[in-house]
Scaffold this motif. Structure first.
Motif, PDB file in Angstrom:
ATOM      1  N   LEU A   1     -27.953  11.744 -48.913  1.00 52.73           N
ATOM      2  CA  LEU A   1     -28.898  10.673 -48.579  1.00 52.73           C
ATOM      3  C   LEU A   1     -29.111  10.575 -47.075  1.00 52.73           C
ATOM      4  N   TYR A   2     -28.027  10.705 -46.304  1.00 47.12           N
ATOM      5  CA  TYR A   2     -28.176  10.697 -44.845  1.00 47.12           C
ATOM      6  C   TYR A   2     -29.014  11.893 -44.401  1.00 47.12           C
ATOM      7  N   ALA A   3     -28.740  13.058 -44.969  1.00 46.89           N
ATOM      8  CA  ALA A   3     -29.482  14.263 -44.580  1.00 46.89           C
ATOM      9  C   ALA A   3     -30.968  14.126 -44.877  1.00 46.89           C
ATOM     10  N   ALA A   4     -31.293  13.384 -45.956  1.00 50.05           N
ATOM     11  CA  ALA A   4     -32.699  13.182 -46.338  1.00 50.05           C
ATOM     12  C   ALA A   4     -33.335  12.009 -45.608  1.00 50.05           C
ATOM     13  N   GLY A   5     -32.590  11.359 -44.728  1.00 50.57           N
ATOM     14  CA  GLY A   5     -33.126  10.226 -43.988  1.00 50.57           C
ATOM     15  C   GLY A   5     -33.263   8.962 -44.804  1.00 50.57           C
ATOM     16  N   GLN A   6     -32.507   8.865 -45.910  1.00 54.27           N
ATOM     17  CA  GLN A   6     -32.612   7.705 -46.795  1.00 54.27           C
ATOM     18  C   GLN A   6     -31.712   6.545 -46.371  1.00 54.27           C
ATOM     19  N   LEU A   7     -30.739   6.797 -45.506  1.00 54.61           N
ATOM     20  CA  LEU A   7     -29.831   5.743 -45.042  1.00 54.61           C
ATOM     21  C   LEU A   7     -29.924   5.637 -43.528  1.00 54.61           C
ATOM     22  N   GLY A   8     -29.850   4.395 -43.035  1.00 55.37           N
ATOM     23  CA  GLY A   8     -29.956   4.155 -41.596  1.00 55.37           C
ATOM     24  C   GLY A   8     -28.620   3.828 -40.960  1.00 55.37           C
ATOM     25  N   ASP A   9     -28.665   3.558 -39.663  1.00 54.03           N
ATOM     26  CA  ASP A   9     -27.439   3.245 -38.926  1.00 54.03           C
ATOM     27  C   ASP A   9     -26.830   1.917 -39.341  1.00 54.03           C
ATOM     28  N   ASP A  10     -27.629   1.058 -39.986  1.00 55.15           N
ATOM     29  CA  ASP A  10     -27.106  -0.249 -40.390  1.00 55.15           C
ATOM     30  C   ASP A  10     -26.435  -0.221 -41.762  1.00 55.15           C
ATOM     31  N   PHE A  11     -26.358   0.951 -42.393  1.00 52.59           N
ATOM     32  CA  PHE A  11     -25.737   1.042 -43.715  1.00 52.59           C
ATOM     33  C   PHE A  11     -24.227   0.845 -43.595  1.00 52.59           C
ATOM     34  N   GLU A  12     -23.673  -0.008 -44.474  1.00 53.07           N
ATOM     35  CA  GLU A  12     -22.243  -0.297 -44.473  1.00 53.07           C
ATOM     36  C   GLU A  12     -21.591   0.327 -45.703  1.00 53.07           C
ATOM     37  N   LEU A  13     -20.510   1.040 -45.485  1.00 49.72           N
ATOM     38  CA  LEU A  13     -19.762   1.663 -46.563  1.00 49.72           C
ATOM     39  C   LEU A  13     -18.338   1.116 -46.533  1.00 49.72           C
ATOM     40  N   VAL A  14     -18.028   0.259 -47.477  1.00 50.61           N
ATOM     41  CA  VAL A  14     -16.702  -0.343 -47.564  1.00 50.61           C
ATOM     42  C   VAL A  14     -15.924   0.410 -48.640  1.00 50.61           C
ATOM     43  N   CYS A  15     -14.838   1.039 -48.242  1.00 47.82           N
ATOM     44  CA  CYS A  15     -14.037   1.853 -49.153  1.00 47.82           C
ATOM     45  C   CYS A  15     -12.702   1.166 -49.388  1.00 47.82           C
ATOM     46  N   THR A  16     -12.356   0.999 -50.648  1.00 52.30           N
ATOM     47  CA  THR A  16     -11.150   0.240 -50.951  1.00 52.30           C
ATOM     48  C   THR A  16     -10.309   0.928 -52.007  1.00 52.30           C
ATOM     49  N   ASP A  17      -9.015   0.708 -51.904  1.00 55.35           N
ATOM     50  CA  ASP A  17      -8.043   1.263 -52.831  1.00 55.35           C
ATOM     51  C   ASP A  17      -6.748   0.492 -52.622  1.00 55.35           C
ATOM     52  N   ARG A  18      -5.784   0.745 -53.489  1.00 55.78           N
ATOM     53  CA  ARG A  18      -4.504   0.065 -53.354  1.00 55.78           C
ATOM     54  C   ARG A  18      -3.600   0.731 -52.320  1.00 55.78           C
ATOM     55  N   LYS A  19      -3.985   1.888 -51.821  1.00 54.12           N
ATOM     56  CA  LYS A  19      -3.162   2.598 -50.855  1.00 54.12           C
ATOM     57  C   LYS A  19      -3.080   1.848 -49.525  1.00 54.12           C
ATOM     58  N   ASP A  20      -1.958   1.983 -48.869  1.00 53.85           N
ATOM     59  CA  ASP A  20      -1.727   1.316 -47.584  1.00 53.85           C
ATOM     60  C   ASP A  20      -2.276   2.189 -46.455  1.00 53.85           C
ATOM     61  N   TRP A  21      -3.606   2.290 -46.404  1.00 54.64           N
ATOM     62  CA  TRP A  21      -4.283   3.078 -45.386  1.00 54.64           C
ATOM     63  C   TRP A  21      -5.017   2.149 -44.435  1.00 54.64           C
ATOM     64  N   ASP A  22      -5.431   2.708 -43.294  1.00 57.31           N
ATOM     65  CA  ASP A  22      -6.347   1.998 -42.409  1.00 57.31           C
ATOM     66  C   ASP A  22      -7.635   2.820 -42.302  1.00 57.31           C
ATOM     67  N   THR A  23      -8.592   2.318 -41.543  1.00 53.77           N
ATOM     68  CA  THR A  23      -9.890   2.987 -41.475  1.00 53.77           C
ATOM     69  C   THR A  23      -9.787   4.382 -40.879  1.00 53.77           C
ATOM     70  N   ASP A  24      -8.983   4.562 -39.852  1.00 58.18           N
ATOM     71  CA  ASP A  24      -8.851   5.888 -39.246  1.00 58.18           C
ATOM     72  C   ASP A  24      -8.291   6.903 -40.249  1.00 58.18           C
ATOM     73  N   THR A  25      -7.288   6.470 -41.013  1.00 62.98           N
ATOM     74  CA  THR A  25      -6.709   7.362 -42.019  1.00 62.98           C
ATOM     75  C   THR A  25      -7.757   7.745 -43.053  1.00 62.98           C
ATOM     76  N   TYR A  26      -8.530   6.744 -43.486  1.00 63.26           N
ATOM     77  CA  TYR A  26      -9.541   7.035 -44.511  1.00 63.26           C
ATOM     78  C   TYR A  26     -10.626   7.955 -43.967  1.00 63.26           C
ATOM     79  N   ARG A  27     -11.062   7.710 -42.758  1.00 65.08           N
ATOM     80  CA  ARG A  27     -12.111   8.563 -42.189  1.00 65.08           C
ATOM     81  C   ARG A  27     -11.642  10.012 -42.074  1.00 65.08           C
ATOM     82  N   SER A  28     -10.395  10.192 -41.695  1.00 60.55           N
ATOM     83  CA  SER A  28      -9.852  11.546 -41.619  1.00 60.55           C
ATOM     84  C   SER A  28      -9.834  12.197 -42.995  1.00 60.55           C
ATOM     85  N   TRP A  29      -9.441  11.438 -44.014  1.00 63.42           N
ATOM     86  CA  TRP A  29      -9.416  11.963 -45.383  1.00 63.42           C
ATOM     87  C   TRP A  29     -10.827  12.284 -45.861  1.00 63.42           C
TER      88      TRP A  29
END
Length: 459
Positions: free
Chosen positions: A26-54
């Motif tokens: 969707l990003y490659a097709a220009g369908q999502l903008g810079d204001d798009f929010e992606l909230v990723c959740t799980d029971r794992k004890d991760w932080d945002t940096d860990t998730y982004r790396s994964w």
């Protein structure tokens, strides 16, 4: 368009293999903008940096099918928040604010009901949407209960029961081929079509999915949802439009026309089997019961086949065979429409001439027509195949599904009554199998499946 997506179960296989790549497309097709929010959740004890790396590693692992900027945009948009989906306070923090969001439940089906109950108590912002993967429920009763729960949280048009088969370009080509071409539209009926086979045979084995598959089986995993949805597109009456209501109304009519199975029907028109040890290409494959995590006492099938009859004007007398199997000798994913023989063959040796077959290849995406052409000698005949490779789609199936969710177009999702009706179709088969009234056959891995049934001799 909603610009907030919350993925619950964001470290699982579904997210890694399909949702993150879908967002990259969707990003490659220009369908999502810079204001798009992606909230990723799980029971794992991760932080945002860990998730982004994964997340970046998962996208890298799948190859460079999208520009680098799209990969970076997915990773930078992701924000991780630890959350137990059954914890109301945690879910309130997850959906906080007044802006609507789409909540994608990338979870096992058994967790859907408690997750939806928590979303109800957390109170979603007005205009929010809920997305659920197949199978929708585990049987008819659970599907009905889940529909009631969902109705207490969001309106029906905000529920997306997604089936990625409906977003495959070749599946959509079925509609275009039969409805937009007069040469096919006028012969799309039982007077001209002898039988239809909808097949999803694959060389893949269990692939470390025992936790899900061993409690589900081939019929629930593939036939009850994916292949019944393809049947709807093949057999439904032409809709007034391809809008949400018109398309789904016609699909529902088609499902309601399926003749209910009697006890005798189940024995004659359904089969189940599981694979034994064997070889697939250069791989040695263990028997299903010896796969890691399998409970042999469950008698889970890896092959399922049912033959359906439709009680309506268009299709009376044409059988529809739905079949799927794992660990088979070749991949065969197609819809094969077999036409009746011509009324009279003036050339003789008619029995040697194969029927005309229109094939919609699902993977790879092809369209072909088997005809009869001239042979090397006068008045001799040989098979002739006309084939076309379908152009690649603009978006992969999950990219298309996510686009529909965010824009609010529910035409490619399954309506609540449709999901329930699909369970009504297969429940007599499931009951007969549970009671042992249909034998569990076996077939060697790498074969064509269980041996063909011997047809009774004519009187």
């Amino acid at each position: 368009m909603i610009d907030r997506l919350a993925i619950v179960g964001a470290t699982g296989d579904l997210t890694a293999r399909y949702l993150l790549p879908g967002l990259a497309a969707l990003y490659a097709a220009g369908q999502l903008g810079d204001d798009f929010e992606l909230v990723c959740t799980d029971r794992k004890d991760w932080d945002t940096d860990t998730y982004r790396s994964w997340a970046g590693a998962q996208l890298d692992r799948l190859g460079s099918t999208w520009p680098e900027h799209a990969r970076k945009q997915v990773v930078s948009a992701a924000r991780f928040q630890q959350c137990d989906i059954t914890d109301v306070a945690a879910v309130k923090a997850l959906v906080g604010g007044t802006a609507p969001l789409a909540v994608y439940l990338a979870l096992p089906p058994a967790v859907f009901a408690p997750a939806v109950s928590t979303l109800e108590r957390a109170v979603l912002p007005s205009g929010s949407r809920i997305v659920l993967e197949k199978p929708f429920g585990e049987d008819l009763d659970s599907a009905v209960r889940l529909n009631r729960l969902l109705a207490e949280v969001v309106p029906e048009e905000a529920v997306f029961r997604v089936d990625h088969f409906l977003a495959m370009s070749t599946v959509e080509n079925i509609l275009g081929s039969r409805l937009a071409n007069r040469v096919l539209e006028v012969i799309w009926n039982s007077a001209n079509i002898a039988a239809v086979d909808i097949v999803w045979d694959e060389r893949l084995t269990l692939e470390d999915r025992a936790g899900y598959y061993d409690g589900t089986g081939a019929l629930k995993d593939m036939l009850q949802n994916h292949l019944l949805q393809i049947l709807c597109l093949v057999a439904m009456e032409p809709p007034v439009s391809l809008g949400e209501r018109d398309l789904r109304d016609r699909k529902m009519d088609m499902l309601r026309s399926i003749r209910p199975f009697t006890d005798a029907d189940v024995a004659q028109r359904s089969r189940r089997a599981r694979y034994l040890a064997g070889r697939i290409g250069d791989r040695t494959v263990p028997a299903y019961v010896d796969e890691n995590g399998v409970d042999p006492t469950r008698r889970t099938e890896t092959f399922a086949e049912i033959e359906l009859e439709l009680d309506n004007w268009r299709w009376a007398g044409t059988p529809f065979r739905l079949r799927t199997g794992k660990a088979l000798g070749r991949d065969r994913m197609e819809v094969a429409v077999r036409f009746r023989d011509v009324p009279h063959m003036p050339f003789g040796h008619a029995g040697e001439i194969l029927p005309n077959v229109l094939r919609f290849g699902l993977v790879p995406e092809t369209l072909s027509l088997d005809l009869i052409g001239n042979g090397p000698q006068a008045f001799s005949f040989a098979p002739l195949r006309l084939a076309a490779q379908m152009p690649p789609p603009d978006l992969p199936p999950y990219g298309r599904l996510l686009q529909e969710v965010l824009t609010g177009n529910a035409a490619l999702s399954i309506r609540g009554d449709e999901a329930e009706q699909a369970w009504r179709v297969v429940e007599p088969v499931l009951a007969a199998w549970d009671e042992g009234r249909v034998p569990l056959e076996e077939y060697p891995a790498g074969s064509d499946g269980p041996a063909p049934r011997r047809r009774p001799d004519p009187d």
